[in-house]
Scaffold this motif. Structure first.
Motif, PDB file in Angstrom:
ATOM      1  N   ALA A 115       0.822  -1.208   0.000  1.00  0.00           N
ATOM      2  CA  ALA A 115       0.000   0.000   0.000  1.00  0.00           C
ATOM      3  C   ALA A 115       0.855   1.257   0.000  1.00  0.00           C
ATOM      4  O   ALA A 115       0.546   2.238  -0.691  1.00  0.00           O
ATOM      5  CB  ALA A 115      -0.931  -0.016   1.208  1.00  0.00           C
ATOM      6  N   LEU A 116       1.935   1.245   0.755  1.00  0.00           N
ATOM      7  CA  LEU A 116       2.821   2.406   0.786  1.00  0.00           C
ATOM      8  C   LEU A 116       3.541   2.590  -0.547  1.00  0.00           C
ATOM      9  O   LEU A 116       3.722   3.716  -1.013  1.00  0.00           O
ATOM     10  CB  LEU A 116       3.835   2.269   1.924  1.00  0.00           C
ATOM     11  CG  LEU A 116       3.277   2.523   3.332  1.00  0.00           C
ATOM     12  CD1 LEU A 116       4.310   2.156   4.387  1.00  0.00           C
ATOM     13  CD2 LEU A 116       2.856   3.982   3.485  1.00  0.00           C
ATOM     14  N   ARG A 117       3.966   1.494  -1.141  1.00  0.00           N
ATOM     15  CA  ARG A 117       4.607   1.606  -2.455  1.00  0.00           C
ATOM     16  C   ARG A 117       3.641   2.173  -3.489  1.00  0.00           C
ATOM     17  O   ARG A 117       4.013   3.031  -4.303  1.00  0.00           O
ATOM     18  CB  ARG A 117       5.116   0.234  -2.904  1.00  0.00           C
ATOM     19  CG  ARG A 117       6.363  -0.226  -2.165  1.00  0.00           C
ATOM     20  CD  ARG A 117       6.740  -1.650  -2.558  1.00  0.00           C
ATOM     21  NE  ARG A 117       8.003  -2.068  -1.962  1.00  0.00           N
ATOM     22  CZ  ARG A 117       8.453  -3.321  -1.973  1.00  0.00           C
ATOM     23  NH1 ARG A 117       7.727  -4.263  -2.566  1.00  0.00           N
ATOM     24  NH2 ARG A 117       9.609  -3.621  -1.403  1.00  0.00           N
ATOM     25  N   ALA A 118       2.381   1.725  -3.447  1.00  0.00           N
ATOM     26  CA  ALA A 118       1.380   2.218  -4.398  1.00  0.00           C
ATOM     27  C   ALA A 118       1.089   3.696  -4.145  1.00  0.00           C
ATOM     28  O   ALA A 118       1.005   4.493  -5.090  1.00  0.00           O
ATOM     29  CB  ALA A 118       0.099   1.402  -4.278  1.00  0.00           C
ATOM     30  N   GLY A 119       0.945   4.068  -2.878  1.00  0.00           N
ATOM     31  CA  GLY A 119       0.670   5.457  -2.550  1.00  0.00           C
ATOM     32  C   GLY A 119       1.823   6.375  -2.918  1.00  0.00           C
ATOM     33  O   GLY A 119       1.620   7.479  -3.441  1.00  0.00           O
ATOM     34  N   THR A 120       3.025   5.909  -2.658  1.00  0.00           N
ATOM     35  CA  THR A 120       4.206   6.695  -3.018  1.00  0.00           C
ATOM     36  C   THR A 120       4.283   6.901  -4.526  1.00  0.00           C
ATOM     37  O   THR A 120       4.644   7.980  -5.002  1.00  0.00           O
ATOM     38  CB  THR A 120       5.478   5.987  -2.513  1.00  0.00           C
ATOM     39  OG1 THR A 120       5.422   5.870  -1.096  1.00  0.00           O
ATOM     40  CG2 THR A 120       6.728   6.781  -2.892  1.00  0.00           C
ATOM     41  N   SER A 121       3.936   5.876  -5.284  1.00  0.00           N
ATOM     42  CA  SER A 121       3.958   5.975  -6.744  1.00  0.00           C
ATOM     43  C   SER A 121       2.990   7.047  -7.239  1.00  0.00           C
ATOM     44  O   SER A 121       3.329   7.845  -8.126  1.00  0.00           O
ATOM     45  CB  SER A 121       3.615   4.619  -7.359  1.00  0.00           C
ATOM     46  OG  SER A 121       3.579   4.681  -8.762  1.00  0.00           O
ATOM     47  N   VAL A 122       1.775   7.068  -6.667  1.00  0.00           N
ATOM     48  CA  VAL A 122       0.795   8.084  -7.057  1.00  0.00           C
ATOM     49  C   VAL A 122       1.304   9.477  -6.700  1.00  0.00           C
ATOM     50  O   VAL A 122       1.207  10.415  -7.500  1.00  0.00           O
ATOM     51  CB  VAL A 122      -0.560   7.815  -6.377  1.00  0.00           C
ATOM     52  CG1 VAL A 122      -1.525   8.980  -6.613  1.00  0.00           C
ATOM     53  CG2 VAL A 122      -1.177   6.530  -6.895  1.00  0.00           C
ATOM     54  N   ALA A 123       1.849   9.608  -5.502  1.00  0.00           N
ATOM     55  CA  ALA A 123       2.346  10.912  -5.073  1.00  0.00           C
ATOM     56  C   ALA A 123       3.510  11.376  -5.960  1.00  0.00           C
ATOM     57  O   ALA A 123       3.578  12.546  -6.354  1.00  0.00           O
ATOM     58  CB  ALA A 123       2.796  10.845  -3.623  1.00  0.00           C
ATOM     59  N   GLN A 124       4.421  10.471  -6.277  1.00  0.00           N
ATOM     60  CA  GLN A 124       5.555  10.842  -7.139  1.00  0.00           C
ATOM     61  C   GLN A 124       5.083  11.280  -8.506  1.00  0.00           C
ATOM     62  O   GLN A 124       5.571  12.281  -9.048  1.00  0.00           O
ATOM     63  CB  GLN A 124       6.515   9.653  -7.255  1.00  0.00           C
ATOM     64  CG  GLN A 124       7.309   9.370  -6.006  1.00  0.00           C
ATOM     65  CD  GLN A 124       8.153   8.111  -6.116  1.00  0.00           C
ATOM     66  OE1 GLN A 124       7.744   7.129  -6.741  1.00  0.00           O
ATOM     67  NE2 GLN A 124       9.310   8.116  -5.486  1.00  0.00           N
ATOM     68  N   ALA A 125       4.128  10.554  -9.085  1.00  0.00           N
ATOM     69  CA  ALA A 125       3.600  10.935 -10.402  1.00  0.00           C
ATOM     70  C   ALA A 125       2.921  12.295 -10.344  1.00  0.00           C
ATOM     71  O   ALA A 125       3.038  13.107 -11.281  1.00  0.00           O
ATOM     72  CB  ALA A 125       2.614   9.860 -10.883  1.00  0.00           C
ATOM     73  N   SER A 126       2.219  12.564  -9.257  1.00  0.00           N
ATOM     74  CA  SER A 126       1.540  13.854  -9.097  1.00  0.00           C
ATOM     75  C   SER A 126       2.550  14.984  -8.991  1.00  0.00           C
ATOM     76  O   SER A 126       2.365  16.070  -9.564  1.00  0.00           O
ATOM     77  CB  SER A 126       0.648  13.829  -7.856  1.00  0.00           C
ATOM     78  OG  SER A 126      -0.322  12.809  -7.936  1.00  0.00           O
ATOM     79  N   LEU A 127       3.619  14.759  -8.259  1.00  0.00           N
ATOM     80  CA  LEU A 127       4.651  15.785  -8.101  1.00  0.00           C
ATOM     81  C   LEU A 127       5.334  16.066  -9.426  1.00  0.00           C
ATOM     82  O   LEU A 127       5.649  17.222  -9.743  1.00  0.00           O
ATOM     83  CB  LEU A 127       5.676  15.322  -7.057  1.00  0.00           C
ATOM     84  CG  LEU A 127       5.176  15.295  -5.607  1.00  0.00           C
ATOM     85  CD1 LEU A 127       6.116  14.461  -4.731  1.00  0.00           C
ATOM     86  CD2 LEU A 127       5.047  16.713  -5.052  1.00  0.00           C
ATOM     87  N   ILE A 128       5.579  15.026 -10.218  1.00  0.00           N
ATOM     88  CA  ILE A 128       6.211  15.226 -11.529  1.00  0.00           C
ATOM     89  C   ILE A 128       5.266  16.001 -12.455  1.00  0.00           C
ATOM     90  O   ILE A 128       5.677  16.931 -13.144  1.00  0.00           O
ATOM     91  CB  ILE A 128       6.583  13.849 -12.145  1.00  0.00           C
ATOM     92  CG1 ILE A 128       7.710  13.207 -11.344  1.00  0.00           C
ATOM     93  CG2 ILE A 128       6.974  14.011 -13.613  1.00  0.00           C
ATOM     94  CD1 ILE A 128       7.979  11.758 -11.714  1.00  0.00           C
ATOM     95  N   ALA A 129       3.970  15.635 -12.420  1.00  0.00           N
ATOM     96  CA  ALA A 129       2.987  16.303 -13.288  1.00  0.00           C
ATOM     97  C   ALA A 129       2.780  17.748 -12.875  1.00  0.00           C
ATOM     98  O   ALA A 129       2.399  18.595 -13.705  1.00  0.00           O
ATOM     99  CB  ALA A 129       1.659  15.552 -13.236  1.00  0.00           C
ATOM    100  N   ALA A 130       3.039  18.050 -11.599  1.00  0.00           N
ATOM    101  CA  ALA A 130       2.783  19.398 -11.085  1.00  0.00           C
ATOM    102  C   ALA A 130       3.884  20.383 -11.444  1.00  0.00           C
ATOM    103  O   ALA A 130       3.710  21.598 -11.301  1.00  0.00           O
ATOM    104  CB  ALA A 130       2.613  19.343  -9.573  1.00  0.00           C
ATOM    105  N   VAL A 131       5.019  19.890 -11.888  1.00  0.00           N
ATOM    106  CA  VAL A 131       6.169  20.770 -12.194  1.00  0.00           C
ATOM    107  C   VAL A 131       5.866  21.636 -13.412  1.00  0.00           C
ATOM    108  O   VAL A 131       5.350  21.134 -14.433  1.00  0.00           O
ATOM    109  CB  VAL A 131       7.435  19.934 -12.456  1.00  0.00           C
ATOM    110  CG1 VAL A 131       8.571  20.841 -12.904  1.00  0.00           C
ATOM    111  CG2 VAL A 131       7.822  19.172 -11.202  1.00  0.00           C
TER     112      VAL A 131
END
Length: 311
Positions: A295-311
């Motif tokens: 669950a943490l790996r999945a959540g981290t993946s979503v957060a990382q993708a969001s941070l990249i998209a937000a740049v």
């Protein structure tokens, strides 16, 4: 800046993770085996790649850490040996003094100072608290969250915030569902009544959404005062009046979901978070995950993708 990822110890409370049959059994086992409890939590964190933790109610609380390792510095050393650290501690104990009882202010401040002393010794800088809960809608006599009430809460927050600041710790208020800091209006009013030098905000994207609020809008309005945020998803606003008692947290659960599976605008949230003092930490909140590592790996993946998209 690449943020560190963190999670609340609640992530590890699911009975299946411990091979037990109930939450009560988990608490009882952890109380009897505090070292084994923390070692398994730390091992799972290391495996997940998440390096920060927020302490919370038992069994993942300050008292448990002290029972297991004897001191804050020893606990911090055990974490550091695994590349881990404490990010924050949440005042979630059922026996914590009630902020609504103005006569207990010295006790409230002393309790917060004790926690802040632990945090300072373990190398953390954030004490997270929530405002008291609302009353069930329709209760007689009614309880109103009005300007007078919020002024009293602001007075308590100022006293606590100033006291913990002397330990190098900041006080951040969390936006808990069904609390008096839940709706967007609650947050705006409380922030307007408190001094930004002593009182910070810990918005929770899920809980704000459960109150039919816009987490991104809240984050943008209060960005300069966000010291930490809880990244959590919601399936939709709570559309009924839940009874507010000891069971309310369990009855909120069906409205919560894993990151990326609900209604939170993660790209917008990530953009707003990047402009806050708390941008260096992304705290993924997953209540009682049966498989916390996955669950943490999945959540981290979503957060990382969001941070990249937000740049």
């Amino acid at each position: 800046m690449t943020p560190r990822f963190a999670t609340d110890v609640i992530t590890f409370y699911h009975p299946d993770f411990w091979g037990l049959d109930s939450a009560d059994a988990v608490r009882a086992w952890a109380l009897a085996h505090p070292v084994a409890f923390w070692e398994r939590v730390m091992d799972a964190l290391t495996e997940s790649g998440v390096t920060g933790i927020e302490l919370t109610f038992a069994p993942g609380d300050i008292a448990s850490a002290l029972r297991a390792f004897g001191s804050a510095s020893a606990f911090g050393g055990e974490l550091a040996a695994r590349g881990l650290s404490v990010v924050s501690a949440f005042i979630a104990d059922s026996d914590a003094p009630d902020w609504r009882d103005g006569d207990r202010l010295p006790e409230i401040v002393a309790d917060a100072e004790r926690r802040a002393g632990f945090l300072a010794e373990v190398g953390a800088e954030l004490l997270v608290a929530g405002l008291p809960m609302r009353a069930t809608f329709g209760t007689r006599p009614p309880f109103f969250v009005d300007a007078a009430y919020m002024s009293r809460m602001a007075d308590v927050a100022h006293a606590v915030g100033e006291a913990v600041s002397r330990h190098g710790v900041r006080l951040a208020l969390h936006t808990e569902s069904h609390s008096t800091l839940w709706y967007e209006r609650d947050i705006d009013l409380f922030m307007a009544l408190t001094d930004p030098r002593y009182v910070w905000l810990c918005p929770d994207s899920c809980h704000i959404a459960l109150g039919d609020g816009d987490p991104v809008a809240v984050a943008r309005r209060h960005a300069p005062r966000i010291a930490l945020a809880h990244w959590k998803d919601a399936v939709g606003p709570i559309d009924v009046h839940l009874t507010i008692d000891e069971t309310v947290y369990a009855r909120q659960q069906p409205y919560m979901t894993e990151l990326g599976e609900g209604i939170v605008d993660w790209r917008g949230w990530a953009q707003a978070m990047s402009r806050t003092p708390g941008a260096g930490t992304v705290l993924i909140e997953l209540d009682e995950a049966a498989d916390p590592v996955a669950a943490l790996r999945a959540g981290t993946s979503v957060a990382q993708a969001s941070l990249i998209a937000a740049v």
